[in-house]
Write a protein that holds these residues in place. Structure first.
Motif, PDB file in Angstrom:
ATOM      1  N   LEU A   1      -8.101   0.007  43.535  1.00  0.00           N
ATOM      2  CA  LEU A   1      -8.069   0.641  44.837  1.00  0.00           C
ATOM      3  C   LEU A   1      -6.690   1.218  45.134  1.00  0.00           C
ATOM      4  O   LEU A   1      -6.556   2.242  45.801  1.00  0.00           O
ATOM      5  N   PHE A   2      -5.645   0.577  44.595  1.00  0.00           N
ATOM      6  CA  PHE A   2      -4.277   1.031  44.813  1.00  0.00           C
ATOM      7  C   PHE A   2      -3.703   1.734  43.576  1.00  0.00           C
ATOM      8  O   PHE A   2      -2.494   1.973  43.507  1.00  0.00           O
ATOM      9  N   SER A   3      -4.543   2.038  42.594  1.00  0.00           N
ATOM     10  CA  SER A   3      -4.124   2.698  41.342  1.00  0.00           C
ATOM     11  C   SER A   3      -3.021   1.918  40.635  1.00  0.00           C
ATOM     12  O   SER A   3      -2.151   2.503  39.989  1.00  0.00           O
ATOM     13  N   ASN A   4      -3.082   0.601  40.729  1.00  0.00           N
ATOM     14  CA  ASN A   4      -2.038  -0.244  40.145  1.00  0.00           C
ATOM     15  C   ASN A   4      -2.565  -1.162  39.054  1.00  0.00           C
ATOM     16  O   ASN A   4      -1.957  -2.191  38.747  1.00  0.00           O
ATOM     17  N   CYS A   5      -3.695  -0.785  38.457  1.00  0.00           N
ATOM     18  CA  CYS A   5      -4.300  -1.594  37.397  1.00  0.00           C
ATOM     19  C   CYS A   5      -4.442  -0.770  36.116  1.00  0.00           C
ATOM     20  O   CYS A   5      -4.674   0.445  36.172  1.00  0.00           O
ATOM     21  N   ILE A   6      -4.318  -1.432  34.993  1.00  0.00           N
ATOM     22  CA  ILE A   6      -4.669  -0.837  33.703  1.00  0.00           C
ATOM     23  C   ILE A   6      -5.971  -1.474  33.252  1.00  0.00           C
ATOM     24  O   ILE A   6      -6.065  -2.692  33.122  1.00  0.00           O
ATOM     25  N   ARG A   7      -6.977  -0.633  33.043  1.00  0.00           N
ATOM     26  CA  ARG A   7      -8.276  -1.153  32.633  1.00  0.00           C
ATOM     27  C   ARG A   7      -8.468  -0.974  31.137  1.00  0.00           C
ATOM     28  O   ARG A   7      -8.088   0.046  30.560  1.00  0.00           O
ATOM     29  N   LEU A   8      -9.079  -1.972  30.538  1.00  0.00           N
ATOM     30  CA  LEU A   8      -9.313  -1.976  29.100  1.00  0.00           C
ATOM     31  C   LEU A   8     -10.819  -1.888  28.855  1.00  0.00           C
ATOM     32  O   LEU A   8     -11.574  -2.798  29.196  1.00  0.00           O
ATOM     33  N   LEU A   9     -11.240  -0.758  28.294  1.00  0.00           N
ATOM     34  CA  LEU A   9     -12.642  -0.509  27.969  1.00  0.00           C
ATOM     35  C   LEU A   9     -12.742  -0.210  26.479  1.00  0.00           C
ATOM     36  O   LEU A   9     -13.140   0.866  26.047  1.00  0.00           O
ATOM     37  N   VAL A  10     -12.362  -1.192  25.701  1.00  0.00           N
ATOM     38  CA  VAL A  10     -12.259  -1.038  24.254  1.00  0.00           C
ATOM     39  C   VAL A  10     -13.652  -0.860  23.641  1.00  0.00           C
ATOM     40  O   VAL A  10     -14.566  -1.636  23.939  1.00  0.00           O
ATOM     41  N   PRO A  11     -13.854   0.158  22.809  1.00  0.00           N
ATOM     42  CA  PRO A  11     -15.132   0.255  22.087  1.00  0.00           C
ATOM     43  C   PRO A  11     -15.359  -0.994  21.239  1.00  0.00           C
ATOM     44  O   PRO A  11     -14.432  -1.504  20.595  1.00  0.00           O
ATOM     45  N   PHE A  12     -16.586  -1.483  21.227  1.00  0.00           N
ATOM     46  CA  PHE A  12     -16.867  -2.716  20.493  1.00  0.00           C
ATOM     47  C   PHE A  12     -16.867  -2.523  18.983  1.00  0.00           C
ATOM     48  O   PHE A  12     -16.924  -3.495  18.227  1.00  0.00           O
ATOM     49  N   SER A  13     -16.807  -1.290  18.544  1.00  0.00           N
ATOM     50  CA  SER A  13     -16.696  -1.009  17.112  1.00  0.00           C
ATOM     51  C   SER A  13     -15.272  -1.182  16.608  1.00  0.00           C
ATOM     52  O   SER A  13     -15.015  -1.040  15.406  1.00  0.00           O
TER      53      SER A  13
END
Length: 445
Positions: free
Chosen positions: A411-423
């Motif tokens: 919401l505050f643009s202060n996060c790094i999200r990890l959406l790693v491909p499972f491959s």
């Protein structure tokens, strides 16, 4: 590192030339989270037009759970293209679309008769779900939650939170949308324990039925079981159970928005399956459903989906046979115990490292998530929890310069999200985490 190979800076000269063409030909409002210009991709790797080999931790914002260009999906697309590309489901029926609907009716939560409507994007799926709920209930009210993201169409933009980034400047929004607080267990109210805070959030649901709208005027409650753009905030089971009970007691349609959290991302096929006793009436899906092909779906109770009159739903490209074939192949990959277990393996590897970083870094306020849907939240001070979006952006830039594609959230643009491909391989995952750790350490100093 054997899995990151940099020949130029990022962007290199060829990338810079294409980025200039993009600037001249595409609107400035179209977001650009990195300066990578992709030439090819496979698994968890991206090669840019300058020959740089990078690791992808963004996964197309959650589109690539099965990886870039899985062979089974590519083969299915090629096979279908040789047969038929399009005839329009409103004109002619195609078997891949029918088979896909049958499959989604089978694998989505709930032991009741179901039907599925196919569409093209997440926003279109949510749009249709809300419209169908309104038609079914003959009511207009829609409840959504702070931190939620549901799309950029007129209706879904009205439902979406984070005003400054997504809604500012567009004028008035759609009516009959009611936004309630959602529990963020990292940010309970001052003076409250987590338990007291969650209890307060649950009670606010009942309060809203009096202060904001009467239950008999609510068509749907729409919630992400794990908020995506909001910063990978998992909704507590007790909160979801309360929503389900309100819906049951008042004839309200419960819609689970699984566009980012679905298709194995959390270690189960759908994130709502983590919440004991909570089965939505409808579920919206997109992103990783087709491994990059534009496709989405709304699956729910037959009695609800069958309500609109013939011709009331549909679109030119919905139920496209090529996209449907890609989705069927993707589901065959994801919906297996070994694949879902891989999500938990990846999550465990990442979480152990992230929690260690949190202990040693004064700017990491929280690490959280469900399964392989993980986030790091950066703050200026761990006591005040004041968001630190500037630090977050600087870390992203530094990581990219070293060959890791990673994106922000929150919401505050202060996060790094990890959406790693499972491959992703263990070696690639390790290399990517090292790059991210080094970037955090460097910028934090």
């Amino acid at each position: 590192m054997s899995t990151i190979k940099l020949k130029t800076t990022i962007p290199g000269p060829k990338s810079e030339a294409i980025l200039e063409r993009r600037k001249a030909s595409m609107p400035a409002g179209l977001g650009k989270l990195s300066n990578v210009v992709v030439e090819k991709s496979e698994g968890a790797l991206i090669w840019d037009v300058d020959g740089n080999q990078l690791i992808d931790f963004a996964g197309g914002i959650g589109v690539l759970n099965a990886g870039h260009r899985p062979k089974e999906v590519v083969d299915a697309i090629k096979k279908q293209v040789d047969k038929s590309i399009h005839s329009c489901i409103l004109v002619c029926t195609n078997e891949p679309a029918v088979e896909l609907c049958e499959k989604l009716n089978e694998i989505t939560p709930g032991v009741f008769p179901k039907k599925t409507l196919l569409a093209n994007s997440g926003a279109e799926a949510v749009d249709n779900a809300v419209n169908i709920a309104r038609y079914y209930t003959k009511r207009a009210g829609v409840i959504v939650f702070e931190g939620g993201y549901h799309g950029r169409s007129y209706l879904t933009m009205s439902m979406t939170s984070k005003y400054g980034l997504f809604k500012k400047g567009y004028g008035s929004m759609a009516s009959d949308i009611y936004r309630l607080p959602a529990p963020n267990m990292y940010r309970p109210f001052e003076g409250m324990t987590e338990e007291q805070y969650l209890d307060h959030c649950i009670k606010q649901l009942d309060h809203a039925m009096i202060s904001q709208i009467s239950p008999e005027d609510i068509a749907a409650i729409v919630i992400e079981p794990v908020q995506g753009e909001g910063g990978f905030v998992p909704m507590p089971t007790a909160f979801l159970q309360k929503i389900r009970s309100i819906c049951d007691a008042n004839g309200i349609v419960m819609i689970a928005d699984e566009i980012q959290s679905g298709f194995g991302r959390t270690g189960k096929m759908f994130a709502i399956e983590h919440a004991t006793g909570v089965v939505p009436d409808m579920i919206t899906m997109a992103k990783s459903m087709g491994s990059g092909m534009p496709i989405s779906a709304i699956t729910g109770k037959s009695e609800i989906l069958d309500t609109p009159h013939p011709g009331a739903v549909g679109g030119t490209y919905g139920a496209n046979p090529v996209a449907s074939a890609a989705a069927l192949a993707t589901i065959d990959i994801i919906n297996t115990p070994s694949f879902l277990n891989r999500a938990n393996e990846i999550a465990q590897i990442m979480r152990i490292k992230m929690e260690l970083w949190q202990t040693n870094n004064k700017f990491i306020g929280d690490v959280r998530g469900l399964g392989a849907m993980q986030v790091i939240e950066f703050v200026k001070d761990k006591t005040t929890k004041e968001p630190n979006p500037e630090l977050t952006q600087a870390i992203l830039v530094e990581a990219l310069s070293k060959g890791l594609v990673v994106i922000r959230a929150g919401l505050f643009s202060n996060c790094i999200r990890l959406l790693v491909p499972f491959s992703i391989t263990d070696e690639q995952l390790e290399d990517g985490m090292v790059v991210l750790q080094n970037a955090i350490d460097k910028i934090a100093k």
